[in-house]
Design an enzyme around this catalytic site. Structure first.
Site, short mmCIF file in Angstrom:
data_model
loop_
_atom_site.label_atom_id
_atom_site.label_comp_id
_atom_site.label_asym_id
_atom_site.label_seq_id
_atom_site.Cartn_x
_atom_site.Cartn_y
_atom_site.Cartn_z
N GLY A 9 17.59 5.34 24.53
CA GLY A 9 16.77 6.44 25.02
C GLY A 9 17.08 7.76 24.36
O GLY A 9 17.90 7.86 23.45
N CYS B 173 25.20 16.69 15.90
CA CYS B 173 24.77 15.72 14.89
C CYS B 173 25.42 15.94 13.53
O CYS B 173 25.27 15.10 12.64
CB CYS B 173 23.25 15.77 14.74
N CYS C 252 13.72 9.93 14.72
CA CYS C 252 14.76 8.94 14.43
C CYS C 252 15.07 8.14 15.69
O CYS C 252 14.98 8.66 16.81
CB CYS C 252 16.01 9.62 13.89
#
Length: 395
Positions: free
Chosen positions: A115, A82, A214
């Site tokens: 998902g 990330c 998130c």
């Protein structure tokens, strides 16, 4: 750093749910074009490219920038989970600071599947194997359920046990994120929610509920950095610079601590932030705007303390007193953050860069924080990569 690195231009596209997004090359090119226009540059003036993404095959970066033509310059693809976008920025900044290049593009993009996050390679050792084993030793992992929320559920439970913060205070972070996102046309979720809405959404574990996570998001963002000499020769604006930056991984003894808070990056964040403050000679209390990595409300709470925005154990009072929003001590995630703006992994760090740059220029419109001279950005990838960047307004 050997010389000052300027932010010549930034750009991003509105983030979107996977069902409504363009392909990654279209999104990435849109962000690059916006940054080029913002800087007043042509792509032929770019000397290196660093492209951050996670969900994609090799050389996606080339696919994105080849839409502007083939110029023969180095294009490097960066995957640091990330923190990929900020890792690309770190490399771009290094190239300019070290005099390896004069003008460098960092672009981040992600075409995410719907998902929860999941491992895509099942025939080889998982990079997070040690993290998973440590998580199982400190938290009742639900086998077969997505692991990422369970890391942060465990960290939230650990924080609650240590400091006694109630679940309602974690939920208040999501409410604040939506309130900020209401003024951000790039954000996915802009409708207001209440603490009750957050607490009544599906439970994920520990203090976490669905509205404290998130959303899967697609998007792209970009930044162009350059030297002062290049800016002067080409008539570029020179009002925002990278004052200090640190990228760190885990230090010795992290797994032995048996701490979910450490597993999700609180120690890395603290170490990187302290390094940045030392480099810059800045007290975190002098910073009025921060874009931090709120992939879950728990991570925002942990990051308040790890970044030195409040004292250890002081996050509850920090939130309750409104010191994390307009009218308080520091505005945290004026963009709405990952919780509301969205989290397309490779784009996140550079979207944060765009927001901080707009804040420092005074171009954030309804989101503008008054009196901003310093802006802090924090981007975190499990596994671990923690990037903290301090930007300054010049002149």
């Amino acid at each position: 750093m050997t010389r000052r690195v300027l932010v010549a231009g930034v750009g991003m596209i509105p983030f979107a749910k996977p069902s409504a997004a363009e392909p990654y090359d279209v999104m990435g090119a849109g962000a690059v074009q916006a940054a080029l226009v913002d800087a007043g540059l042509d792509y032929t003036q770019i000397q290196q490219v660093y492209a951050g993404y996670v969900y994609g095959d090799s050389t996606c970066g080339q696919r994105v920038v080849y839409r502007f033509g083939q110029t023969g310059i180095p294009v490097l693809n960066v995957n640091n989970n990330c923190a990929s976008g900020s890792s690309a920025l770190w490399l771009a900044r290094q190239a300019v600071a070290s005099e390896s290049a004069e003008c460098v593009l960092a672009v981040g993009f992600e075409q995410m599947p719907p998902g929860a996050l999941s491992a895509k390679w099942q025939d080889r050792p998982l990079p997070l194997t040690d993290f998973i084993e440590t998580l199982r030793s400190v938290f009742p992992v639900v086998e077969g359920a997505p692991l990422t929320p369970q890391y942060f559920a465990a960290a939230g439970a650990e924080y609650m046990a240590k400091y006694g913060m109630p679940a309602e205070t974690f939920a208040a972070v999501s409410v604040k994120a939506r309130r900020h996102a209401a003024d951000n046309p790039y954000a996915v979720f802009r409708d207001p929610i209440s603490v009750q809405d957050v607490l009544e959404s599906p439970h994920l574990g520990g203090p976490l509920t669905r509205l404290q996570a998130c959303p899967p998001t697609c998007g792209a963002a970009a930044a162009i950095v350059c030297s002062e000499d290049f800016a002067a020769r080409n008539g570029l604006r020179a009002d925002v610079a990278i004052k200090a930056q640190a990228l760190m991984s885990d230090e010795p003894g992290m797994f032995e601590k048996k701490s979910a808070m450490a597993l999700v990056g609180s120690d890395v964040t603290r170490a990187a932030a302290n390094r940045v403050y030392e480099q810059a000679g800045v007290d975190p209390r002098d910073i009025k705007v921060v874009e931090l990595h709120d992939c879950f409300t728990v991570n925002e709470v942990l990051s308040y303390e790890a970044l030195g925005l409040c004292e250890e154990g002081g996050a509850e009072r920090f939130i309750v007193d409104g010191d994390n929003t307009y009218g308080g001590r520091v505005v945290v995630n004026p963009s709405g953050g990952l919780l509301s703006k969205g989290h397309p992994l490779g784009a996140t760090g550079l979207a944060q860069t765009a927001e901080i740059t707009w804040q420092l220029r005074g171009e954030a419109h309804a989101r503008q924080v008054e009196g901003v001279t310093l802006g802090l950005q924090h981007n975190l990838g499990l596994g671990t990569a923690g990037v903290v960047t301090l930007f300054e307004r010049l002149g």
